[in-house]
Design an enzyme around this catalytic site. Structure first.
Site, PDB file in Angstrom:
ATOM      1  N   HIS A  60       0.833  -1.213   0.000  1.00 53.72           N
ATOM      2  CA  HIS A  60       0.000   0.000   0.000  1.00 53.72           C
ATOM      3  C   HIS A  60       0.864   1.258   0.000  1.00 53.72           C
ATOM      4  O   HIS A  60       1.535   1.560   0.989  1.00 53.72           O
ATOM      5  CB  HIS A  60      -0.927   0.010   1.220  1.00 53.72           C
ATOM      6  CG  HIS A  60      -1.941   1.107   1.176  1.00 53.72           C
ATOM      7  ND1 HIS A  60      -2.969   1.123   0.252  1.00 53.72           N
ATOM      8  CD2 HIS A  60      -2.092   2.231   1.912  1.00 53.72           C
ATOM      9  CE1 HIS A  60      -3.704   2.205   0.432  1.00 53.72           C
ATOM     10  NE2 HIS A  60      -3.194   2.908   1.432  1.00 53.72           N
ATOM     11  N   HIS A  62       1.018   5.508  -1.548  1.00 56.88           N
ATOM     12  CA  HIS A  62       0.604   6.670  -2.337  1.00 56.88           C
ATOM     13  C   HIS A  62       1.897   7.438  -2.595  1.00 56.88           C
ATOM     14  O   HIS A  62       2.376   8.169  -1.728  1.00 56.88           O
ATOM     15  CB  HIS A  62      -0.359   7.578  -1.565  1.00 56.88           C
ATOM     16  CG  HIS A  62      -1.541   6.856  -0.977  1.00 56.88           C
ATOM     17  ND1 HIS A  62      -2.608   6.441  -1.727  1.00 56.88           N
ATOM     18  CD2 HIS A  62      -1.804   6.462   0.283  1.00 56.88           C
ATOM     19  CE1 HIS A  62      -3.489   5.832  -0.947  1.00 56.88           C
ATOM     20  NE2 HIS A  62      -3.023   5.827   0.283  1.00 56.88           N
ATOM     21  N   ARG A  86      -5.273  15.460   6.479  1.00 56.03           N
ATOM     22  CA  ARG A  86      -5.745  15.292   5.111  1.00 56.03           C
ATOM     23  C   ARG A  86      -5.861  16.638   4.390  1.00 56.03           C
ATOM     24  O   ARG A  86      -5.556  16.736   3.200  1.00 56.03           O
ATOM     25  CB  ARG A  86      -7.104  14.563   5.116  1.00 56.03           C
ATOM     26  CG  ARG A  86      -7.488  14.072   3.737  1.00 56.03           C
ATOM     27  CD  ARG A  86      -8.802  13.339   3.747  1.00 56.03           C
ATOM     28  NE  ARG A  86      -9.919  14.249   3.967  1.00 56.03           N
ATOM     29  CZ  ARG A  86     -11.178  13.990   3.590  1.00 56.03           C
ATOM     30  NH1 ARG A  86     -11.471  12.846   3.021  1.00 56.03           N
ATOM     31  NH2 ARG A  86     -12.132  14.857   3.815  1.00 56.03           N
ATOM     32  N   TYR A 125      -4.793   7.514  -6.963  1.00 58.52           N
ATOM     33  CA  TYR A 125      -6.022   8.296  -7.162  1.00 58.52           C
ATOM     34  C   TYR A 125      -5.803   9.708  -7.692  1.00 58.52           C
ATOM     35  O   TYR A 125      -6.749  10.472  -7.835  1.00 58.52           O
ATOM     36  CB  TYR A 125      -6.890   8.307  -5.894  1.00 58.52           C
ATOM     37  CG  TYR A 125      -6.271   8.880  -4.647  1.00 58.52           C
ATOM     38  CD1 TYR A 125      -6.262  10.245  -4.400  1.00 58.52           C
ATOM     39  CD2 TYR A 125      -5.719   8.036  -3.682  1.00 58.52           C
ATOM     40  CE1 TYR A 125      -5.705  10.762  -3.245  1.00 58.52           C
ATOM     41  CE2 TYR A 125      -5.161   8.551  -2.519  1.00 58.52           C
ATOM     42  CZ  TYR A 125      -5.170   9.909  -2.305  1.00 58.52           C
ATOM     43  OH  TYR A 125      -4.608  10.406  -1.153  1.00 58.52           O
ATOM     44  N   HIS A 209     -11.671   3.681  -3.174  1.00 56.30           N
ATOM     45  CA  HIS A 209     -10.952   4.491  -2.197  1.00 56.30           C
ATOM     46  C   HIS A 209     -11.364   4.132  -0.769  1.00 56.30           C
ATOM     47  O   HIS A 209     -10.524   3.903   0.106  1.00 56.30           O
ATOM     48  CB  HIS A 209     -11.169   5.993  -2.425  1.00 56.30           C
ATOM     49  CG  HIS A 209     -10.427   6.802  -1.410  1.00 56.30           C
ATOM     50  ND1 HIS A 209     -10.980   7.137  -0.186  1.00 56.30           N
ATOM     51  CD2 HIS A 209      -9.157   7.274  -1.384  1.00 56.30           C
ATOM     52  CE1 HIS A 209     -10.072   7.797   0.527  1.00 56.30           C
ATOM     53  NE2 HIS A 209      -8.959   7.886  -0.179  1.00 56.30           N
ATOM     54  N   HIS A 272      -5.689  -1.210   6.291  1.00 59.49           N
ATOM     55  CA  HIS A 272      -5.814  -0.756   7.679  1.00 59.49           C
ATOM     56  C   HIS A 272      -6.666  -1.740   8.497  1.00 59.49           C
ATOM     57  O   HIS A 272      -6.134  -2.440   9.320  1.00 59.49           O
ATOM     58  CB  HIS A 272      -6.373   0.671   7.819  1.00 59.49           C
ATOM     59  CG  HIS A 272      -5.577   1.692   7.073  1.00 59.49           C
ATOM     60  ND1 HIS A 272      -4.243   1.909   7.318  1.00 59.49           N
ATOM     61  CD2 HIS A 272      -5.918   2.540   6.059  1.00 59.49           C
ATOM     62  CE1 HIS A 272      -3.798   2.863   6.505  1.00 59.49           C
ATOM     63  NE2 HIS A 272      -4.795   3.259   5.726  1.00 59.49           N
ATOM     64  N   ASP A 323       2.205   3.308   2.819  1.00 59.06           N
ATOM     65  CA  ASP A 323       1.095   4.266   2.821  1.00 59.06           C
ATOM     66  C   ASP A 323       1.540   5.724   2.685  1.00 59.06           C
ATOM     67  O   ASP A 323       1.833   6.171   1.586  1.00 59.06           O
ATOM     68  CB  ASP A 323       0.244   4.032   4.083  1.00 59.06           C
ATOM     69  CG  ASP A 323      -1.107   4.723   4.010  1.00 59.06           C
ATOM     70  OD1 ASP A 323      -1.420   5.317   2.968  1.00 59.06           O
ATOM     71  OD2 ASP A 323      -1.860   4.673   5.000  1.00 59.06           O
TER      72      ASP A 323
HETATM   73 ZN   LIG Z   1      -3.729   4.824   1.997  1.00 58.47          ZN
END
Ligand SMILES: [Zn+2]
Length: 455
Positions: A60, A62, A86, A125, A209, A272, A323
């Site tokens: 995982h 990004h 975020r 994404y 997502h 997660h 991640d």
């Molecule tokens: Zn993630």
């Protein structure tokens, strides 16, 4: 066909150290492995200087979030949590160009490779231009990530993400989320475009997502396009607020809802699953689905500690993910996970089960290798015939290896303060040598200018 034969003094095969190991590789794939083979009997073999470990799948990632590492470690509100993090992350996600993404991903992949990961599942994404309009080639951003992987020499599994809504009760996305906007048809087309260029280094899957961003009909629509063997990844049960909203809107907890309304099976990788209930753990096990844990990110974001004993005791495939990229080393991920569990239950050696038979680091390493092939959509993984010849050669002089072989992984995970990975091989080719990569300077330079432009 290119054939190569390696010989190693020790190698980790089938969950234990074996001595005097011959490794036969054809076109980057392991053909055969055998222990107790005297070096003198294979004069043509390339000698690996230290003990050999299989490399790890990073299930995982990004990649763009590497740009953001270390920049959200100051508290600006009375309460700082995932949701305030975020907002800061979006500020980067809104601006990044394909060239900047490639520069940042190359730096990240270099670091992940040095940290012992040779294949990265990219939960992707960032699809469109910053204003939300489509690129002429809709896979522009995905190709930027693959180009970075090719420059460094790591494998990828690109997972184009279905991202359609801003929340459980909201239809559509917020202005700052327009770059992410996709539907089931878009993701299916993206997957087809990526899968058409599958190689031994690059695979493709799909992702949802989260249940905030993909509602029931989106999940069902995507499943109509997904073949029997395609990996499906989803962020789920990461946040308490997400679980509460799921209870309020869907009437149950998110994993339970997925299991009962969409249907889980061995294609699914739940990222997660931090707040999974005992019943949900059983549902995941019954379905044969797998779980991706991201310990340092979950710690960094204050997500909460999952019940590691429940995952340990259930027959469920596990993997690790980097991640948010705050950590690019699987030894550190395992250490963080085990320490979190120790603090949670006030016990030691959580992973070491059954007692007296296995060391904690050995047990977790074996577990986190377990679902790697499936998460990445690869035919096999590890030191075994049919798997890509990805492996780590340890530095025999490292302090972590100063005791006998049964204690080497314990030394690496709980006693190593310097990286003991001397060489890293991908598809039988040495990509890291003596801890460094030949393109390190050039990649670092491009990363620095991309960061300067971004910030
Ligand atoms: Zn993630």
């Amino acid at each position: 066909m290119t054939s190569r034969t390696f010989w190693a003094p020790h190698a980790w095969i089938d969950g234990q150290w074996q001595a005097d190991v011959r490794l036969d590789v054809e076109d980057g794939i392991f053909m055969a492995l055998a222990s107790s083979i005297a070096r003198s009997t294979i004069p043509q073999a390339e000698i690996l200087a230290g003990p050999v470990l299989p490399a790890m799948v990073n299930a995982h990632s990004h990649a763009f979030q590497r740009a953001f590492v270390g920049l959200a470690e100051t508290r600006n509100n009375a309460e700082d949590d995932f949701w305030s993090w975020r907002e800061k992350m979006y500020a980067v996600a809104r601006r990044i160009t394909p060239d900047q993404l490639q520069a940042i991903a190359a730096q990240l992949f270099l670091e992940l490779l040095a940290g012992g990961y040779t294949h990265i599942c990219e939960f992707h994404y960032l699809q469109h231009a910053p204003d939300g309009t489509a690129y002429a080639d809709p896979l522009t951003m995905a190709w930027a990530i693959r180009a970075a992987a090719d420059e460094v020499g790591v494998g990828t599994t690109m997972l184009p993400v279905l991202y359609a809504h801003a929340g459980f009760r909201t239809t559509g996305l917020r202005a700052e989320q327009q770059r992410f906007k996709t539907d089931a048809r878009w993701v299916a087309d993206a997957h087809a475009g990526l899968a058409a260029r599958t190689t031994p280094m690059h695979a493709a899957g799909v992702a949802l997502h989260s249940l905030r961003a993909a509602h029931a009909q989106d999940c069902r629509d995507l499943l109509t396009h997904v073949a029997a063997h395609t990996p499906i990844h989803i962020h789920v049960s990461e946040q308490v607020a997400e679980v509460d909203e799921s209870l309020a809107v869907l009437g149950t907890t998110p994993i339970d809802w997925l299991a009962s309304h969409i249907g889980l099976d061995p294609r699914w990788h739940l990222v997660h699953a931090t707040h999974a209930t005992a019943g949900e753990v059983q549902a995941v096990a019954r379905a044969g689905a797998a779980v991706v844990l991201c310990p340092t990110t979950e710690a960094n974001l204050g997500d909460g500690w999952t019940d590691g004993l429940a995952w340990r005791d259930a027959p469920i495939g596990l993997t690790l993910g980097s991640d948010s990229q705050v950590c690019r080393s699987w030894t550190e991920e395992i250490r963080c996970f085990e320490y979190g569990q120790r603090l949670r239950v006030r016990q030691r050696n959580i992973g070491a089960t059954p007692p007296g038979q296995v060391a904690t680091a050995d047990a977790w390493f074996t577990r986190f290798m377990g679902a790697g092939a499936r998460a990445a959509g690869l035919p096999a993984w590890g030191l075994r015939p049919g798997a890509r010849a990805d492996f780590i050669v340890l530095d025999q002089e490292a302090a972590a290896l100063e005791r006998e072989p049964p204690l080497w992984l314990s030394g690496l995970v709980f006693g190593g303060h310097t990286n003991a990975f001397a060489d890293v091989y991908v598809a039988g080719e040495r990509r890291v040598h003596g801890g460094t990569h030949p393109r390190r300077q050039a990649i670092r330079k491009r990363f620095r200018s991309a960061m300067k432009e971004l910030f």
